[in-house]
Design an enzyme around this catalytic site. Sequence first.
Site, short mmCIF file in Angstrom:
data_model
loop_
_atom_site.label_atom_id
_atom_site.label_comp_id
_atom_site.label_asym_id
_atom_site.label_seq_id
_atom_site.Cartn_x
_atom_site.Cartn_y
_atom_site.Cartn_z
N LEU A 274 21.49 -40.06 26.29
CA LEU A 274 22.12 -38.75 26.50
C LEU A 274 21.25 -38.03 27.52
CD1 LEU A 274 22.97 -37.64 22.82
CD2 LEU A 274 24.53 -38.58 24.54
N ASP A 275 21.87 -37.24 28.38
CA ASP A 275 21.10 -36.49 29.38
C ASP A 275 20.16 -35.52 28.69
OD1 ASP A 275 22.88 -37.61 31.17
OD2 ASP A 275 24.13 -35.81 31.29
N ARG A 276 19.18 -35.09 29.44
CA ARG A 276 18.22 -34.11 28.91
C ARG A 276 18.95 -32.87 28.37
NH1 ARG A 276 13.78 -30.56 30.91
NH2 ARG A 276 14.82 -30.40 32.89
N HIS B 286 26.09 -40.10 33.44
CA HIS B 286 26.59 -38.71 33.49
C HIS B 286 28.12 -38.67 33.43
CE1 HIS B 286 22.77 -37.01 35.67
NE2 HIS B 286 22.52 -37.45 34.45
N ARG C 53 30.14 -35.33 32.57
CA ARG C 53 29.94 -34.29 33.60
C ARG C 53 30.65 -34.68 34.89
NH1 ARG C 53 25.70 -31.13 31.37
NH2 ARG C 53 24.62 -32.35 29.80
#
Length: 237
Positions: A101-103, A185, A188
């Site tokens: 998972l992204d930051r 990502h 997004r």
Amino acid sequence: MKLVKLIANLGYGSRKEVALMFREGRITDPDGEVLYADDKVPHEHIRIDDEPLDPPSGIVLMMNKPLGATCSRKDIGRVVYDLLPPRYRVRDPALSTVGRLDRETSGLLLFTDDGAMLHRIISPKSQVAKVYEATLASDLRGDEGELFASGTMMLESEKEPLEPAVLQVLGPRRARLTLTEGRYHQVRRMFAATGNHVDALTRVSVGALTMDDLPPGEWRALEDREIARIFEPPAQD
Ligand code: URA
């Protein structure tokens, strides 16, 4: 497996350090009887400083990943491994995140030390649903659901179209998106391709597994019946 190796592999210390722990009487059974390195004892009967031993290899953990932590071992900033006891970083076999998972994405993050299990969860062939909730910067246009479900949507610099994804509108700027793959990502970039921007993103389930009331930053090992839920379709509401 010999007890010293088993305990060392769980990250409690080098074999030499674990041997010393035996000599110091820190390794006991549930009644406080000191164990010796050549004893034959079931895993669940071993205590270190009165605490149960961590689960053996073949584990799956879930974490409610907080914002601001990266899914990396090496990053110099805050990483998800900082939220686990330090020994979990040096377990053998190694514990990896199941995808990333992204930051700035929060929510359900899985870890496992079982390579076959990891592959089974992330492989698009398994069709395990990853469900995200997004808060958007602009109102939805109305045609995103059709585009995301088409199976022909291309993201910039990708060679293959995206697998069909399911969009559920929760409000003018709120949506739930169910994916069966995990490209870089992806959520997004999907919304960016429609001219929108994801302001906040959280993963709410993997298959039918949800975090229930696990607070942000907390984690726990999954039981077998919970691992099985990963491979079941998510609940609809
Ligand atoms: N899609 C994203 O854009 N980010 C994540 O962290 C997961 C899926």
